[in-house]
Scaffold this motif. Structure first.
Motif, PDB file in Angstrom:
ATOM      1  N   VAL A  17       0.837  -1.204   0.000  1.00 37.66           N
ATOM      2  CA  VAL A  17       0.000   0.000   0.000  1.00 37.66           C
ATOM      3  C   VAL A  17       0.873   1.254   0.000  1.00 37.66           C
ATOM      4  N   MET A  20       2.289   1.660  -3.491  1.00 32.85           N
ATOM      5  CA  MET A  20       1.232   2.059  -4.423  1.00 32.85           C
ATOM      6  C   MET A  20       0.822   3.504  -4.201  1.00 32.85           C
ATOM      7  N   THR A 139      -6.702  -1.100  -4.624  1.00 26.35           N
ATOM      8  CA  THR A 139      -5.756  -0.726  -3.573  1.00 26.35           C
ATOM      9  C   THR A 139      -6.414   0.156  -2.524  1.00 26.35           C
ATOM     10  N   TYR A 142      -8.450  -2.105  -0.415  1.00 31.89           N
ATOM     11  CA  TYR A 142      -7.569  -2.938   0.410  1.00 31.89           C
ATOM     12  C   TYR A 142      -6.981  -2.133   1.570  1.00 31.89           C
TER      13      TYR A 142
END
Length: 267
Positions: A17, A20, A139, A142
């Motif tokens: 994460v 990203m 993402t 998540y």
């Protein structure tokens, strides 16, 4: 960093994460910078007339309507999957998953029933943008999933976020409807839009998209959502400037000089 802890969840133990968040922000801001400098994504009004392209290029084009469906459908499916299979005991997670799913469902409905299309786009552009939206959506969901159980930010912005999301999505839809009303199906002639905020800025649909995603960030309050929203703002600033320059080059003195790109009276 203390100020961030007031508004954001503490960092989740996820290298994915974090990476990203950085990559998403850099990618979106870079694309925004390219748009500012005239290097536009090859779709919509910035795509060359297919009649001027070689046969080999034409073989790698799809109709703009189909390309837009490639943009949005994978992300809509991700939202549905998240709502269907991920354990969710957290109101904030539910709110985020629903607003993202609604956002892309609305986009699909607009493609099918609101927008008018007459052109083409490159297949690789459609796939690249579709994958980017899909990965970013997954993402964000998540990151929110990982935040469940963590101490909530001191300042709870969820309901402010819902209000901003509703204002943004409604304003975006309204101005998309105005744009669609300018041309009949199959008409390739562009016109200067009027009505709503088009009398002040040439991209009010982008303005309300910014409002919408600020709302999403307020609902989520994760670092990834903030990075995505900031990157999206930079991208739309660049794209709106490019759009304004296109209208000036297309219509010359017929285009009012006091109409800004995306921020009334300022930019």
């Amino acid at each position: 960093m203390a100020i961030f802890s007031l508004f954001l969840f503490s960092s989740q133990p996820s290298l994915f994460v974090t990476l990203m968040s950085i990559l998403n922000f850099l990618s979106l801001t870079t694309n925004g910078y390219m748009e500012l400098n005239g290097k536009h994504a090859k779709y919509a009004k910035f795509f060359d007339d297919p009649s001027k392209n070689s046969k080999s290029v034409e073989n790698h084009q799809i109709q703009s309507r189909n390309g837009m469906l490639v943009f949005y459908t994978p992300s809509f499916i991700v939202g549905l999957v998240a709502l269907s299979i991920l354990p969710r005991h957290d109101l904030r997670f539910n709110m985020l998953a629903y607003v993202l799913t609604i956002h892309f469902f609305k986009r699909i409905l607009e493609v099918l029933f609101v927008h008018k299309f007459s052109g083409f786009m490159m297949v690789d552009v459609a796939i690249t943008i579709g994958v980017s939206y899909c990965v970013s959506t997954a993402t964000m969901i998540y990151a929110q999933y990982l935040s469940q159980g963590l101490p909530s930010p001191v300042v709870d912005l969820r309901y402010v976020g819902i209000a901003m999301f509703l204002i943004g999505i409604s304003g975006n839809l309204y101005h998309h409807y105005i744009l669609s009303s300018l041309r009949k199906e199959g008409d390739r002639e562009y016109k200067i839009p009027k009505g709503g905020l088009f009398d002040l800025i040439i991209c009010p649909h982008y303005f309300f998209e910014v409002v919408e995603f600020i709302g999403v960030s307020c609902i989520s309050q994760t670092m990834f959502s903030v990075c995505f929203t900031l990157g999206t703002i930079f991208l739309l600033l660049g794209r709106s400037r490019g759009t304004r320059e296109w209208y000036v080059s297309k219509f010359g003195s017929s285009f009012r000089s006091d109409i800004k790109a995306i921020i009334p009276y300022l930019f």
